[in-house]
Motif scaffolding. Structure first.
Motif, PDB file in Angstrom:
ATOM      1  N   ALA A   1       0.844  -1.205   0.000  1.00  0.00           N
ATOM      2  CA  ALA A   1       0.000   0.000   0.000  1.00  0.00           C
ATOM      3  C   ALA A   1       0.879   1.255   0.000  1.00  0.00           C
ATOM      4  O   ALA A   1       1.989   1.235   0.533  1.00  0.00           O
ATOM      5  CB  ALA A   1      -0.911  -0.009   1.219  1.00  0.00           C
TER       6      ALA A   1
ATOM      7  N   ARG B   1      -1.226   6.406   2.315  1.00  0.00           N
ATOM      8  CA  ARG B   1      -2.461   5.704   2.676  1.00  0.00           C
ATOM      9  C   ARG B   1      -2.294   5.012   4.028  1.00  0.00           C
ATOM     10  O   ARG B   1      -3.160   5.054   4.889  1.00  0.00           O
ATOM     11  CB  ARG B   1      -2.711   4.685   1.591  1.00  0.00           C
ATOM     12  CG  ARG B   1      -4.018   4.243   1.097  1.00  0.00           C
ATOM     13  CD  ARG B   1      -5.315   4.823   1.395  1.00  0.00           C
ATOM     14  NE  ARG B   1      -5.633   6.211   1.293  1.00  0.00           N
ATOM     15  CZ  ARG B   1      -6.796   6.714   1.687  1.00  0.00           C
ATOM     16  NH1 ARG B   1      -7.719   5.940   2.198  1.00  0.00           N
ATOM     17  NH2 ARG B   1      -7.030   7.988   1.599  1.00  0.00           N
TER      18      ARG B   1
ATOM     19  N   SER C   1      -9.633   2.486   0.798  1.00  0.00           N
ATOM     20  CA  SER C   1      -8.384   2.812   0.105  1.00  0.00           C
ATOM     21  C   SER C   1      -8.458   4.194  -0.550  1.00  0.00           C
ATOM     22  O   SER C   1      -7.533   4.618  -1.226  1.00  0.00           O
ATOM     23  CB  SER C   1      -8.071   1.736  -0.949  1.00  0.00           C
ATOM     24  OG  SER C   1      -7.958   0.486  -0.312  1.00  0.00           O
TER      25      SER C   1
END
Ligand code: BF8
Length: 623
Positions: A168, A172, A563
């Motif tokens: 990721a 984030r 997300s």
């Protein structure tokens, strides 16, 4: 059932009519029998988490406003949604656990019928997980990787799951850290979802939903991600591959076998062994011209993406395949299998073969699949189909002629290769507006929606507006059956997207795999965000599930939103019984996570809104 009104896919209407002539019921018939469906259930205000209930809250405020324990509509709706997320995460991730088991067994030399196909990808995975590869054999690397991945399910420390931390974007991860929603272990977050929603635990809708987010993140960035990585390592990372889709792929003069479910461990073996000379010869001995394996649902996507196996249809077509009267066996593993397959098959000669202890169907033949004896069991199963060919009743056979060409297999690696090895051309096209944005369309069929109308209409409306569409699952099959996965479909795209597709020789809609492969979409988002040094929530992208129905889809939608992705749902989720929860999911959550849910049943209107959101995001980026 008004056969012409329930689906836009050629051949479906005719088979529904045939079902009625043959006295067979399909999901559409049973859906009608269920009407009117329970309003409390539709609104999410029915709680049956203890036996003081079931309790139902009166959405109009005239009757009871609280359950026996005192839980109000907000608590009940939030609890129900969290349980859906937990079940969806469990589905994807337990599938993943099975793949890890085989992966580890290969490394230990136990499962001789499988091998590690994409060793480069194994090394890449080892690297991102911090496993030293120098001087080690493939099996040694795989064993160390397997050990880390097993820990992802059940480790007890407070550190985030390692796959998420490795894949990721850093920006984030900071957002999740601040909110306290970094998942620590897959099984732990699922378990905690069940605990929190037990009678007498978490009653705060915001706190419940945040744990739902944590659980869904464990799915997308870990459980599903793991299934994708390992399936690629085991069976090869997909590359663009041509094939055909729709029930016309069934063959009048061959033994037709449908592989249905989700796990490639079984379906890849069936597809491989069915091609063997031994099995083909046996089929000939029984009077058939050979064996024709066709896929259904996500395991269909798995074998399509890697072997080019033709696809018979998506979720609502599983019964129709049998109704053609031309299918010798439907071989299933788990998820999205209608128990009705056995009822439908009882009117024809088709054998339903279950293979997994966790997904047995009364009345089916059960041949338990064991990876130790994969080839042997695959043969045994295929033989049941071959021997059944003689029982086919020609008078009962009707195979619609419709089938459509397609190109599938767009893994992240394949997309990069099409772009010449780097994301630069895509970023440039996005920046200068040749392509306005990217939308991931995923998910199921649902008899509430005219079958495949939502999937196909939304995709067409988006590509028309120069938005590149990527997607997975039953959307991928819908797009295939309607010609959207061909390079020629670029004709339907706006001028910018059309030019890009023509230059690269790719379709305007890219099939990225099965539902666990939504993780591939996450990886594209992650790579774009990193390359531009922004967060995913800044990107001109969106998600959509126009015809969703499963709990797995709730988990996917939630990890998209978490997300940072604006996520459209074409089917109303069971939350309207709580204004608070509805507002949290479609509004307030955006301040926390940068993404939110947007519900619209009309795909044309949805496309317009998604386009506007993308244009807004572009403006903020100065594009
Ligand atoms: O995992 S899209 S109907 S087949 S749940 Fe099921 Fe939905 Fe199809 Fe694949 Ni995904």
């Amino acid at each position: 059932v008004p056969s012409k009104q329930v689906s836009i896919t050629p051949g479906v209407g005719k088979l529904i009519e045939k079902a009625e002539e043959d006295g067979v019921k399909t999901a559409w018939h049973r859906f009608l029998e269920q009407q009117p469906q329970c309003g409390f259930g539709l609104l999410g205000v029915c709680c049956k988490n203890c036996t003081m209930g079931p309790c139902r809250i009166d959405p109009f405020g005239v009757g009871p406003t609280k359950g026996v324990c005192g839980a109000d509509a907000d608590t009940i709706v939030a609890r129900n949604i969290v349980r859906m997320i937990a079940a969806g995460t469990a589905g994807h991730s337990d599938h993943s656990r099975d793949v890890v088991h085989v992966f580890k067994g290969i490394a230990e030399g136990k499962f001789k019928d499988y091998k590690l196909t994409d060793v480069e990808k194994l090394k890449e995975l080892a690297k991102i997980l911090g496993v030293e590869t120098e001087g080690k054999s493939e099996n040694e690397i795989a064993l160390e990787v397997a050990h880390i991945l097993e820990m992802e399910f059940g480790k007890q420390d407070e550190e985030p799951v390692r796959l998420l931390a490795a894949t990721a974007p850093k920006k984030r991860i900071k957002v999740w850290e601040k909110l306290g929603v970094l998942p620590r272990a897959i099984d732990r977050e699922i378990c905690l979802s069940m605990h929190r929603t037990h009678i007498g635990c978490d009653a705060d809708p915001a706190s419940l939903l945040l744990h739902g987010v944590r659980t869904a993140l464990a799915d997308g960035w870990c459980g599903s991600m793991m299934a994708t990585y390992l399936s690629d390592i085991l069976f090869g990372t997909p590359k663009p591959i041509k094939s055909l889709a729709n029930l016309g792929v069934l063959k009048e003069d061959m033994v037709n076998i449908i592989v249905h479910g989700h796990n490639p461990i079984l379906s890849m073996k069936i597809a491989e062994i069915a091609q063997s000379e031994e099995m083909q010869k046996l089929a000939e001995q029984y009077g058939a011209k050979g064996i024709n394996v066709a896929g259904m649902c996500c395991t269909g996507n798995e074998v399509l993406s890697r072997m080019g196996v033709q696809v018979a249809g998506n979720f609502l077509m599983q019964e129709l395949a049998i109704i053609t009267g031309a299918v010798e066996a439907v071989i299933v593993d788990y998820q999205c299998l209608m128990p009705s397959l056995v009822d439908v098959a009882s009117c024809y000669h088709t054998k339903i073969i279950t293979t997994e202890p966790k997904a047995r169907i009364p009345g089916a033949i059960h041949v338990e699949f064991e990876p130790e004896k994969a080839d042997e069991i695959a043969k045994e199963i295929i033989k049941i189909a071959i021997e059944n060919y003689k029982n086919r009743v020609p008078a009962k056979v009707y195979i619609p002629e419709h089938k459509m060409e397609l190109v599938a297999g767009f893994s992240v690696e394949a997309i990069l290769e099409a772009l010449g090895g780097t994301l630069e051309p895509l970023i440039k096209a996005l920046q200068d507006g040749t392509i306005k944005g990217i939308v991931g369309i995923v998910g199921c069929n649902n008899p509430r929606v005219k079958q495949n109308y939502g999937h196909v209409t939304l995709a067409k409306e988006l590509i028309k507006r120069d938005i590149l569409v990527v997607g997975t699952g039953c959307w991928g099959i819908a797009a295939a059956m309607h010609g959207l996965l061909t390079p020629e479909a670029a004709e339907m795209a706006g001028p910018g997207l059309k030019a890009v597709c023509e230059a690269l020789g790719i379709p305007p809609c890219l099939h990225m795999g099965s539902c666990v492969d939504c993780s591939r979409i996450l990886l594209v988002l992650s790579a774009l965000a990193n390359a531009l040094n922004v967060d995913i929530s800044d990107l001109p992208v969106a998600g959509s599930a126009p015809e969703w129905m499963s709990e797995k889809a709730v988990a996917i939608g939630t990890y998209f939103v978490a997300s940072g992705v604006f996520t459209h749902l074409g089917v109303i989720p069971p939350v309207l019984g709580s204004q608070k929860v509805t507002k949290l999911l479609t509004d307030d959550i955006e301040d926390l996570l940068g993404g939110k849910f947007y519900v619209e049943t009309d795909p044309v209107k949805a496309a317009e809104t998604i386009y506007n959101v993308i244009i807004e995001k572009r403006k903020k980026l100065g594009w």
